[in-house]
Write a protein that holds these residues in place. Structure first.
Motif, PDB file in Angstrom:
ATOM      1  N   UNK A 147       0.843  -1.188   0.000  1.00 28.53           N
ATOM      2  CA  UNK A 147       0.000   0.000   0.000  1.00 28.53           C
ATOM      3  C   UNK A 147       0.879   1.239   0.000  1.00 28.53           C
ATOM      4  N   UNK A 148       0.304   2.344  -0.462  1.00 30.77           N
ATOM      5  CA  UNK A 148       1.019   3.618  -0.489  1.00 30.77           C
ATOM      6  C   UNK A 148      -0.005   4.738  -0.562  1.00 30.77           C
ATOM      7  N   UNK A 149       0.419   5.956  -0.163  1.00 35.20           N
ATOM      8  CA  UNK A 149      -0.454   7.097  -0.401  1.00 35.20           C
ATOM      9  C   UNK A 149       0.367   8.353  -0.619  1.00 35.20           C
ATOM     10  N   UNK A 150      -0.220   9.274  -1.357  1.00 37.93           N
ATOM     11  CA  UNK A 150       0.418  10.554  -1.635  1.00 37.93           C
ATOM     12  C   UNK A 150       1.044  10.636  -3.010  1.00 37.93           C
ATOM     13  N   UNK A 151       1.426   9.508  -3.588  1.00 35.96           N
ATOM     14  CA  UNK A 151       2.027   9.525  -4.914  1.00 35.96           C
ATOM     15  C   UNK A 151       0.942   9.842  -5.945  1.00 35.96           C
ATOM     16  N   UNK A 152       1.267  10.707  -6.894  1.00 36.85           N
ATOM     17  CA  UNK A 152       0.238  11.195  -7.809  1.00 36.85           C
ATOM     18  C   UNK A 152       0.143  10.422  -9.123  1.00 36.85           C
ATOM     19  N   UNK A 190      -6.046  13.241  -2.475  1.00 35.18           N
ATOM     20  CA  UNK A 190      -4.844  12.445  -2.182  1.00 35.18           C
ATOM     21  C   UNK A 190      -5.075  11.005  -2.618  1.00 35.18           C
ATOM     22  N   UNK A 191      -4.111  10.446  -3.345  1.00 35.90           N
ATOM     23  CA  UNK A 191      -4.235   9.089  -3.876  1.00 35.90           C
ATOM     24  C   UNK A 191      -3.857   8.041  -2.834  1.00 35.90           C
ATOM     25  N   UNK A 192      -4.649   7.010  -2.747  1.00 31.80           N
ATOM     26  CA  UNK A 192      -4.352   5.825  -1.947  1.00 31.80           C
ATOM     27  C   UNK A 192      -4.251   4.644  -2.902  1.00 31.80           C
ATOM     28  N   UNK A 193      -3.108   3.955  -2.852  1.00 31.10           N
ATOM     29  CA  UNK A 193      -2.808   2.875  -3.780  1.00 31.10           C
ATOM     30  C   UNK A 193      -2.742   1.534  -3.044  1.00 31.10           C
TER      31      UNK A 193
END
Length: 201
Positions: A147-152, A190-193
């Motif tokens: 998981x990750x977040x913030x990357x556009x 904000x993106x959540x991956x």
């Protein structure tokens, strides 16, 4: 912008709601909600929710019109999967097959994080990634999650994952044969991956 990435390492078994676009489908002889869901690559729960007129999902009839919600797959999700397989190809590893059911689970996980404002492998809604996969009907002998977040962008999130040994290990693992990717944005954009990996049983 704050960016984070977390992984969950390979888990090997010792024993073996978003808004959707819609189309209309006419029930054929021999159909069931499950068969229709698989044919259209959408969850049974989404079909049932889109058709409140169906009082008993086990009873549908030829000629009946039902609404089929379309899964909102994004080009960004597809690009992440492409980049994963490009990295694997460089290392001589087989490509991971995109599993629409696993992608659906990953999308729900990303949406859950975005809506509830947490960042963790453990979901207050679904529990662990492994329990979540199982509760969505997936059976596997190996599974993992990044998981990750913030990357556009897909390139940005993949760069961060590939620069982290643990995340890279999941991406490059020989233990997995299938992948699902989910992307959701919170109210601030904000993106959540989520990447989910598995080897079916």
């Amino acid at each position: 912008m704050k960016k984070r990435a977390v992984l969950i390492l390979c888990f090997v078994l010792l024993f073996s709601s978003p808004v959707f676009a819609q189309t209309t489908y006419t029930v054929q002889r021999g159909d069931s909600i499950w068969k229709i869901a698989v044919r259209h690559q959408v969850g049974m729960s989404e079909i049932i929710a889109a058709n409140p007129q169906i009082k008993n999902p086990n009873l549908i009839y030829p000629g009946q019109k039902i609404t089929i919600p379309s899964v909102p797959t994004t080009s960004q999700e597809n690009e992440v999967a492409r980049l994963v397989n490009a990295e694997r190809a460089k290392a001589g590893l087989p490509a991971l097959k995109i599993n629409w059911q696993l992608s659906r689970v990953a999308r729900y996980k990303s949406a859950d994080m975005a809506e509830r404002g947490y960042f963790s492998h453990y979901s207050p809604t679904y529990g662990t990634p492994f329990h979540m996969m199982e509760n969505f009907g997936l059976r596997f002998s190996a599974a993992g999650e990044n998981i990750a977040y913030g990357q556009r962008t897909p390139a940005e999130v993949m760069r961060d994952w590939m620069n982290s040994p643990g995340h890279r290990n999941n991406i490059m693992s020989r233990s997995y044969t299938e992948i699902g990717v989910g992307l959701a944005k919170n109210k601030n954009g904000v993106c959540y991956w989520t990447q989910m990996f598995m080897k079916p049983m």
